[in-house]
Design an enzyme around this catalytic site. Structure first.
Site, PDB file in Angstrom:
ATOM      1  N   ARG A 196     -38.191  10.342 -63.173  1.00 47.74           N
ATOM      2  CA  ARG A 196     -37.393   9.150 -63.970  1.00 47.74           C
ATOM      3  C   ARG A 196     -36.301   9.886 -64.948  1.00 47.74           C
ATOM      4  O   ARG A 196     -36.268  10.586 -65.733  1.00 47.74           O
ATOM      5  CB  ARG A 196     -38.454   8.808 -64.205  1.00 47.74           C
ATOM      6  CG  ARG A 196     -37.546   7.662 -65.425  1.00 47.74           C
ATOM      7  CD  ARG A 196     -38.622   6.728 -65.877  1.00 47.74           C
ATOM      8  NE  ARG A 196     -39.389   6.893 -66.807  1.00 47.74           N
ATOM      9  CZ  ARG A 196     -40.345   6.588 -67.629  1.00 47.74           C
ATOM     10  NH1 ARG A 196     -40.501   5.605 -67.299  1.00 47.74           N
ATOM     11  NH2 ARG A 196     -40.637   7.098 -69.007  1.00 47.74           N
TER      12      ARG A 196
ATOM     13  N   SER B 220     -44.069  -1.722 -61.945  1.00 46.74           N
ATOM     14  CA  SER B 220     -44.104  -2.038 -62.872  1.00 46.74           C
ATOM     15  C   SER B 220     -45.300  -3.511 -63.053  1.00 46.74           C
ATOM     16  O   SER B 220     -44.278  -4.176 -63.097  1.00 46.74           O
ATOM     17  CB  SER B 220     -43.778  -1.616 -64.232  1.00 46.74           C
ATOM     18  OG  SER B 220     -42.925  -0.232 -63.758  1.00 46.74           O
TER      19      SER B 220
ATOM     20  N   LYS C  32     -39.729   4.589 -73.475  1.00 43.36           N
ATOM     21  CA  LYS C  32     -38.662   3.291 -73.173  1.00 43.36           C
ATOM     22  C   LYS C  32     -38.461   2.818 -74.423  1.00 43.36           C
ATOM     23  O   LYS C  32     -39.412   1.591 -75.049  1.00 43.36           O
ATOM     24  CB  LYS C  32     -39.558   2.949 -72.166  1.00 43.36           C
ATOM     25  CG  LYS C  32     -39.459   3.117 -70.964  1.00 43.36           C
ATOM     26  CD  LYS C  32     -40.123   1.692 -69.756  1.00 43.36           C
ATOM     27  CE  LYS C  32     -39.990   2.248 -67.877  1.00 43.36           C
ATOM     28  NZ  LYS C  32     -40.496   0.688 -67.392  1.00 43.36           N
TER      29      LYS C  32
END
Length: 477
Positions: free
Chosen positions: A301, A370, A399
């Site tokens: 990521r 997700s 996040k």
């Protein structure tokens, strides 16, 4: 061949599966109104694998309306048996009897295909023209890759008839070219999908028929087969026959050695470029340390990396992961996943929908989604995902504006999900065991970011977390 530029009487027609009586009747009516030069009927009723593709009413329509119009009919053993009311065909003599009985129904010629004849070591076909029987025999090639052989054989007979050959000559030409080896050897190297086989094989074989240069064609087939033998694409029983000799130079081997195993979600390492920079290590160093510490799957990521840099790093990480037998997924970036041949992708609710991702990546790649609600979990399952990630379980700084679902929310989603679940969000060595002890069987592991990569030693932290999870799993049994 434009239908408007040639008389219908010069056309060849080959039939395939005709699933309804209505279609058989429409075909019968059209052929009576517009006669053709030759009609090749391939009665696709029972597949070689034994699947029934046409019911009794279709069989009756075939016997009464289509077979009397046929110049040649080409049933396999099971189809011949079905046409004859279940007659058992176990010997060459039985095949001859079947050919005679089917000929009595009206077709001018019959070819009973005996590739599955249990009593013969060879592949034997029986041709009957109303007067004489012809036994066409060749060595049997042991392979399960025979999907589409009957369709291709009938198509090639029609093509040979279009050249002006007599029926028996057409059958013999195709028999010697295909049945005696080329087609069945070719089938060892074609993709699983039947429609792909038909498009590739029929095109190639019709060219061979028209060329008449049999030895040159055979040499071409052998060359292409030799070229194709090492290519590993797809996860099924069949691989590609690369007739253009280009696959090796254009793509990498892209098969998953094993199907997705939910147990691999156990310790899911999710990288972060900012954290790795903070501790002065490269992405490849971080991934290698995580795997050596016990990470069972890795997701790259990298939100801030340039595409070219991300791709090069991803390629290097794929090599590292695969050398350790670990799958590597890419977060969000389907283009990067395709370019580096990653094992799959993980997408969020605001990313490309999983159903579109599946279309782009194909059936072999891993797709994670997700999810925070049972409805989202249901949608992920419908769209073809392999697993879902649920969270944030705890508050996290990884996040921005990430809604926390808590342990209760995680359990609710797990109970509703038809897919395996990995928990994510604020999970570390202090709470991982608590997460894994919520008591739902489809919670397969935890995904962690800062607990591994925002630490001085990734290897040590991964080993410690793996040990905690292993103890939690043992206690749950």
């Amino acid at each position: 061949m434009g239908l408007g530029k040639r008389p219908y009487a010069e056309l060849m027609v080959k039939t395939g599966m005709l699933p309804t009586i209505g279609i058989v009747k429409v075909l019968h009516h059209s052929l009576k109104e517009f006669p053709v030069q030759a009609l090749v009927v391939d009665p696709v009723m029972v597949s070689t694998s034994g699947d029934v593709l046409a019911g009794p009413s279709i069989l009756a329509a075939f016997r009464e309306e289509l077979l009397p119009m046929a110049d040649i009919v080409t049933p396999n053993l099971r189809e011949a048996s079905a046409l004859l009311g279940g007659l058992q065909l176990e010997t060459v003599s039985d095949m001859c009897t079947a050919a005679k009985l089917i000929h009595d129904m009206g077709p001018r010629n019959v070819l009973v295909k005996g590739g599955d004849l249990p009593s013969s070591l060879d592949a034997v076909d029986i041709f009957f023209d109303g007067d004489d029987f012809y036994e066409l025999r060749s060595s049997r090639i042991k392979t399960r890759n025979t999907h589409g052989t009957g369709c291709t054989l009938a198509s090639c007979i029609a093509a040979e008839l279009a050249k002006g050959s007599q029926i028996l000559s057409a059958v013999k030409v195709i028999f010697h070219m295909l049945i005696a080896g080329w087609l069945r050897i070719l089938l060892n190297h074609v993709p699983e999908a039947g429609y792909l086989f038909s498009n590739w094989a029929i095109s190639i074989l019709l060219i061979l028929i028209w060329s008449e240069f049999w030895q040159a064609a055979k040499h071409y087939i052998e060359t292409a087969l030799d070229y194709s033998k090492d290519i590993a694409i797809g996860n099924g029983f069949q691989g590609p026959f690369d007739h253009l000799l280009k696959l090796k130079s254009n793509i990498r081997n892209s098969f998953r050695k094993q199907a997705f195993n939910p147990a691999n979600l156990f310790l899911y390492a999710v990288t972060d470029s900012g954290m790795n920079k903070k501790w002065g290590r490269s992405i490849t160093e971080a991934v290698k340390a995580a795997i050596e510490g016990g990470a069972t799957i890795v997701q790259l990521r990298e939100k801030d990396a340039e595409t070219r840099d991300f791709l090069e790093a991803a390629k290097a990480c794929v090599e590292i992961c695969h050398s350790h037998g670990v799958s590597l997924l890419i977060n969000d970036r389907i283009d990067v996943a395709l370019a580096c041949d990653a094992d799959g992708v993980h997408v969020g609710q605001s990313d490309i929908p999983a159903r579109v991702v599946r279309t782009l990546l194909g059936p072999e790649k891993i797709i994670g989604v997700s999810c925070k609600t049972p409805e989202q979990a249901e949608k992920a399952w419908i769209d073809g995902a392999d697993y879902i990630g649920c969270g944030g379980v705890y508050p996290t700084n990884t996040k921005a504006n990430n809604i926390t679902v808590g342990l209760d929310g995680l359990k609710t989603v797990c109970l509703a999900s038809k897919l395996p679940v990995v928990a994510i969000g604020g999970i570390n060595a202090s709470n991982a065991r608590t997460v894994m002890e919520i008591g739902v069987p489809n919670l397969k592991g935890v995904a962690v970011v800062s607990a591994l990569f925002d630490r001085e030693c990734v290897l040590t932290e991964t080993q410690k977390l793996h040990g905690d999870l292993t103890q939690a799993a043992a206690m749950a049994k």
